[in-house]
Write a protein that holds these residues in place. Structure first.
Motif, mmCIF file in Angstrom:
data_model
loop_
_atom_site.group_PDB
_atom_site.id
_atom_site.type_symbol
_atom_site.label_atom_id
_atom_site.label_comp_id
_atom_site.label_asym_id
_atom_site.label_seq_id
_atom_site.Cartn_x
_atom_site.Cartn_y
_atom_site.Cartn_z
ATOM 1 N N ALA A 196 37.512 34.883 19.241
ATOM 2 C CA ALA A 196 37.285 34.921 20.688
ATOM 3 C C ALA A 196 36.934 33.534 21.217
ATOM 4 N N GLY A 197 36.105 32.797 20.454
ATOM 5 C CA GLY A 197 35.758 31.442 20.873
ATOM 6 C C GLY A 197 36.972 30.532 20.970
ATOM 7 N N LEU A 198 37.867 30.633 19.979
ATOM 8 C CA LEU A 198 39.088 29.824 20.004
ATOM 9 C C LEU A 198 39.993 30.221 21.171
ATOM 10 N N LEU A 199 40.062 31.522 21.451
ATOM 11 C CA LEU A 199 40.898 32.000 22.547
ATOM 12 C C LEU A 199 40.346 31.583 23.915
ATOM 13 N N LEU A 200 39.025 31.592 24.046
ATOM 14 C CA LEU A 200 38.421 31.229 25.328
ATOM 15 C C LEU A 200 38.580 29.742 25.630
ATOM 16 N N LEU A 201 38.831 28.937 24.591
ATOM 17 C CA LEU A 201 39.078 27.513 24.816
ATOM 18 C C LEU A 201 40.466 27.269 25.403
ATOM 19 N N GLN A 202 41.363 28.267 25.333
ATOM 20 C CA GLN A 202 42.725 28.064 25.839
ATOM 21 C C GLN A 202 42.816 27.958 27.367
ATOM 22 N N PRO A 203 42.266 28.774 28.235
ATOM 23 C CA PRO A 203 41.504 30.010 27.989
ATOM 24 C C PRO A 203 42.409 31.235 28.065
ATOM 25 N N ASP A 204 41.991 32.317 27.352
ATOM 26 C CA ASP A 204 42.766 33.557 27.344
ATOM 27 C C ASP A 204 41.802 34.739 27.221
ATOM 28 N N LEU A 205 41.181 35.097 28.326
ATOM 29 C CA LEU A 205 40.200 36.182 28.330
ATOM 30 C C LEU A 205 40.861 37.532 28.097
ATOM 31 N N GLY A 206 42.096 37.709 28.561
ATOM 32 C CA GLY A 206 42.792 38.989 28.410
ATOM 33 C C GLY A 206 42.943 39.396 26.955
ATOM 34 N N THR A 207 43.377 38.456 26.102
ATOM 35 C CA THR A 207 43.536 38.751 24.679
ATOM 36 C C THR A 207 42.184 39.043 24.029
ATOM 37 N N VAL A 208 41.137 38.322 24.452
ATOM 38 C CA VAL A 208 39.796 38.565 23.927
ATOM 39 C C VAL A 208 39.359 40.002 24.217
ATOM 40 N N ILE A 209 39.627 40.466 25.424
ATOM 41 C CA ILE A 209 39.230 41.833 25.797
ATOM 42 C C ILE A 209 40.004 42.859 24.978
ATOM 43 N N VAL A 210 41.308 42.624 24.770
ATOM 44 C CA VAL A 210 42.108 43.541 23.947
ATOM 45 C C VAL A 210 41.559 43.598 22.527
ATOM 46 N N MET A 211 41.254 42.439 21.957
ATOM 47 C CA MET A 211 40.686 42.394 20.602
ATOM 48 C C MET A 211 39.339 43.103 20.537
#
Length: 409
Positions: A174-189
């Motif tokens: 999630a931390g790596l994804l939020l640096l992109q940022p990509d909150l949608g994928t974090v929520i799915v995960m």
């Protein structure tokens, strides 16, 4: 764990047997998955063609640019699916940690050399190939979590440590994804991880605690990011700023309103004429609603729901057969597809904030298409191995019975 590594028997089947197998033959895989995938491929291809032509004409002077690329993605998905079908589930189980490491590596690479589009760095470009690192990360995380549930199931059910460990792994991704940022994928995960832990038998108070922490964290991420906060506020009242932050959603809602029950007819969308941004990707369902109406939306949802229900039933069947890794993997795929589809349709209909998630097997996008196809392939392989195990058990029982009869005679 019982490992079945026999060759897939699909290519040897006759067409007549594929369409209508006789009661004397035993099917070694569920054809329904393939029918569902093909129906969704074709539906997506038609709608991507309809929704992408205006913008493709302006950007590339070729109205078929996105259509051709989407067709190539489908062909690549089928080729990769045919190869992946030969991989036994024991391989996925054994190498789950390596796949998780690969997911983390891809997310690190995209931060270092990824392509930035609309303020987000999500794509690794290798010549003509573009990889969205978040897509394989989802599949590989769920594979790792399924293997973890097999190794530590008692610990998950009885100990807080067993519950927290997979959340730490999720937190790193999630931390790596939020640096992109990509909150949608974090929520799915997060939702899939949460659901998988629930099905594995974790205690209720643990869920309530994690849900409270997760919702607080997501709310904080939205509140302290002007971009995300604008999305949330525009979702609540898009007509307050219809030409600013609420523009995309108001255009999508107009598409839904024009569609009514049977739609305006295929190709007759007005919103796709560059009024609605991302009409062929995140908001393809708005074009479906406008051209095919409520009936078109129901058709897509029924296809997705059927796939999800079959995956859930397959997971339960695998668990009953004591194939726990396969069962948890099937469960995670079902939760993933159902939640992502719900968020995509909900975002375009103004039910939830826009999250930038594709509609599984429908929206334009090569990485999403290939990974979602791999998810379906995993389901087919799980079903195949369960059926093969049952056939072998029945065959062994029949042989033993014949031997006993022979001895008695």
């Amino acid at each position: 764990m019982i490992s079945v590594a026999s060759n897939f028997t699909w290519p040897t089947l006759k067409l007549s047997q594929w369409i209508s197998p006789s009661h004397h033959s035993v099917s070694t895989f569920d054809r329904t998955y393939i029918v569902l995938a093909i129906c969704m491929y074709m539906m997506g291809l038609v709608m991507v063609a309809s929704s992408s032509m205006p913008i493709a004409e302006r950007l590339f002077d070729n109205p078929f640019h996105f259509v051709v690329r989407h067709l190539i993605y489908i062909c690549l998905s089928i080729i990769i699916a045919a190869l992946t079908l030969q991989i036994p589930m024991a391989f996925w189980h054994k190498h789950s940690f390596k796949l998780l490491f690969l997911a983390m590596l891809l997310l690190l690479i995209v931060l270092l050399i990824g392509r930035t589009v609309n303020g987000s760095t999500r794509w690794i470009v290798i010549g003509p190939i573009t990889i969205q690192a978040a897509e394989p990360a989802k599949l590989f995380l769920f594979c790792y979590l399924s293997a973890y549930m097999v190794r530590r199931r008692d610990e998950v059910m009885e100990n807080v440590k067993g519950f927290i460990k997979p959340l730490i792994v999720f937190g790193v991704l999630a931390g790596l994804l939020l640096l992109q940022p990509d909150l949608g994928t974090v929520i799915v995960m997060f939702v899939t991880t949460f659901g998988l832990l629930f099905l594995a038998g974790a205690k209720l108070w643990q869920f309530i605690s994690v849900a409270a922490v997760g919702l607080t964290a997501i709310s904080a991420l939205a509140y302290f990011s002007p971009y995300r906060w604008a999305r949330v506020t525009s979702f609540l009242d898009p007509w307050k700023d219809p030409f600013g932050t609420g523009y995309q959603l108001t255009q999508s809602l107009m598409a839904y309103g024009r569609g009514e029950f049977l739609g305006q007819g295929l190709g007759n969308s007005i919103q796709k004429l560059e009024y609605l941004p991302e009409a062929h990707t995140d908001f393809v369902m708005a074009v479906v609603a406008e051209e095919l109406g409520f009936a078109g939306i129901i058709l897509v949802l029924v296809l997705s729901m059927t796939l999800v229900i079959k995956a859930l039933l397959l997971g339960r069947k695998a668990i009953n057969k004591e194939k726990y890794f396969e069962g948890f993997f099937a469960y995670s795929i079902a939760i993933w597809i159902s939640f992502q589809a719900a968020v995509n349709v909900g975002a375009s209909a103004g039910i939830v904030p826009t999250k930038g998630l594709t509609m599984p097997l429908i929206s334009y996008g090569g990485s999403s298409m290939i990974i979602m196809t791999l998810a379906v392939v995993v389901l087919i392989r799980i079903d195949h191995e369960i059926r093969l195990q049952s056939i072998q058990a029945t065959s062994s029982h029949s042989k033993n019975k014949r031997k006993k009869v022979g001895v008695n005679e």
